[in-house]
Design a protein around this motif. Structure first.
Motif, short mmCIF file in Angstrom:
data_model
loop_
_atom_site.label_atom_id
_atom_site.label_comp_id
_atom_site.label_asym_id
_atom_site.label_seq_id
_atom_site.Cartn_x
_atom_site.Cartn_y
_atom_site.Cartn_z
N SER A 187 0.85 -1.19 0.00
CA SER A 187 0.00 0.00 0.00
C SER A 187 0.88 1.23 0.00
CB SER A 187 -0.90 -0.01 1.23
OG SER A 187 -1.71 -1.15 1.23
N GLN A 188 0.62 2.10 -0.97
CA GLN A 188 1.41 3.31 -1.11
C GLN A 188 0.49 4.52 -1.08
OE1 GLN A 188 3.45 2.99 -4.81
NE2 GLN A 188 5.11 1.74 -3.97
N CYS A 189 1.05 5.61 -0.60
CA CYS A 189 0.36 6.90 -0.64
C CYS A 189 0.23 7.32 -2.11
CB CYS A 189 1.14 7.93 0.15
SG CYS A 189 0.48 9.60 0.03
N ILE A 190 -0.95 7.81 -2.49
CA ILE A 190 -1.13 8.22 -3.88
C ILE A 190 -0.44 9.54 -4.19
CG2 ILE A 190 -3.29 6.96 -4.12
CD1 ILE A 190 -4.69 9.70 -3.92
N VAL A 191 0.00 10.26 -3.16
CA VAL A 191 0.66 11.54 -3.37
C VAL A 191 2.17 11.36 -3.44
CG1 VAL A 191 1.04 13.84 -2.42
CG2 VAL A 191 -1.20 12.76 -2.22
N CYS A 192 2.76 10.66 -2.45
CA CYS A 192 4.23 10.57 -2.39
C CYS A 192 4.76 9.16 -2.64
CB CYS A 192 4.74 11.09 -1.06
SG CYS A 192 4.24 10.05 0.32
N TYR A 193 3.89 8.17 -2.80
CA TYR A 193 4.27 6.78 -3.07
C TYR A 193 5.06 6.13 -1.95
CZ TYR A 193 2.78 8.11 -7.72
OH TYR A 193 2.06 8.58 -8.78
N CYS A 194 4.93 6.60 -0.74
CA CYS A 194 5.56 5.98 0.41
C CYS A 194 4.63 4.89 0.96
CB CYS A 194 5.84 7.01 1.51
SG CYS A 194 7.09 8.19 1.03
N PRO A 195 5.18 3.85 1.60
CA PRO A 195 4.31 2.83 2.20
C PRO A 195 3.41 3.44 3.27
CG PRO A 195 6.60 2.11 2.15
CD PRO A 195 6.58 3.54 1.74
N THR A 196 2.16 2.99 3.31
CA THR A 196 1.21 3.55 4.25
C THR A 196 0.18 2.50 4.64
OG1 THR A 196 -0.32 5.35 4.67
CG2 THR A 196 -0.32 4.44 2.47
N THR A 197 -0.48 2.75 5.76
CA THR A 197 -1.58 1.88 6.19
C THR A 197 -2.86 2.67 6.35
OG1 THR A 197 -0.93 2.25 8.48
CG2 THR A 197 -0.02 0.31 7.39
N THR A 198 -2.81 3.99 6.21
CA THR A 198 -3.98 4.84 6.40
C THR A 198 -4.82 4.89 5.14
OG1 THR A 198 -2.59 6.17 7.83
CG2 THR A 198 -4.70 7.09 7.21
N ARG A 199 -6.15 4.73 5.30
CA ARG A 199 -7.07 4.79 4.17
C ARG A 199 -7.99 5.99 4.31
NH1 ARG A 199 -9.35 -0.94 2.27
NH2 ARG A 199 -7.43 -2.11 2.35
N CYS A 200 -8.63 6.30 3.22
CA CYS A 200 -9.65 7.34 3.24
C CYS A 200 -10.84 6.82 4.05
CB CYS A 200 -10.09 7.65 1.81
SG CYS A 200 -11.47 8.79 1.71
N SER A 201 -11.36 7.64 4.96
CA SER A 201 -12.46 7.19 5.82
C SER A 201 -13.78 7.13 5.07
CB SER A 201 -12.59 8.12 7.02
OG SER A 201 -12.89 9.42 6.59
N ARG A 202 -13.86 7.79 3.95
CA ARG A 202 -15.11 7.81 3.20
C ARG A 202 -15.18 6.65 2.20
NH1 ARG A 202 -17.10 13.15 0.19
NH2 ARG A 202 -18.98 13.20 1.42
N CYS A 203 -14.21 6.53 1.30
CA CYS A 203 -14.30 5.53 0.24
C CYS A 203 -13.53 4.27 0.56
CB CYS A 203 -13.84 6.11 -1.07
SG CYS A 203 -12.08 6.48 -1.14
N LYS A 204 -12.61 4.29 1.45
CA LYS A 204 -11.77 3.15 1.85
C LYS A 204 -10.93 2.58 0.69
CE LYS A 204 -13.74 2.72 5.96
NZ LYS A 204 -13.36 3.71 6.88
N ALA A 205 -10.85 3.28 -0.42
CA ALA A 205 -10.08 2.78 -1.58
C ALA A 205 -8.75 3.49 -1.71
CB ALA A 205 -10.89 2.95 -2.85
N ILE A 206 -8.70 4.72 -1.32
CA ILE A 206 -7.48 5.52 -1.50
C ILE A 206 -6.69 5.52 -0.21
CG2 ILE A 206 -6.58 7.81 -2.05
CD1 ILE A 206 -9.12 8.29 -3.64
#
Length: 98
Positions: free
Chosen positions: A77-96
């Motif tokens: 899972s990567q951040c769509i802005v900086c492409y760093c590994p992440t575990t946080t998702r969008c609380s609304r759509c859960k896709a981003i």
């Protein structure tokens, strides 16, 4: 001083054809050769530009339109802005992921 022979009109025509015609011919051949070389160079440059445009277009397609499988996204899972590994998702759509 006496000059032997006739120095009339026909002598001037003969002098023109004997001396100036080869010079003019050589100049025309030289210019023609340069024009042909420039034409070949332009054709070569156009071919290089077409090849480079195709290569750039291919790179754009490969970089931006390669389908990413869902399994790869789930594992890495990567951040769509900086492409760093992440575990946080969008609380609304859960896709981003952010």
């Amino acid at each position: 001083m006496l000059v032997p022979g006739d120095l009339g009109f026909w002598s001037l025509v003969l002098v023109f054809f004997v001396f100036f015609t080869p010079i003019v011919t050589l100049i025309i051949r030289y210019k023609w050769r340069i024009a042909t070389a420039r034409t070949q160079e332009i054709v070569w440059l156009v071919a290089m530009v077409i090849e480079e445009e195709a290569m750039v277009e291919h790179e754009v397609v490969v970089d931006y339109y390669v389908p990413v499988s869902v399994a790869v996204v789930a594992r890495h899972s990567q951040c769509i802005v900086c492409y760093c590994p992440t575990t946080t998702r969008c609380s609304r759509c859960k896709a981003i992921r952010y």
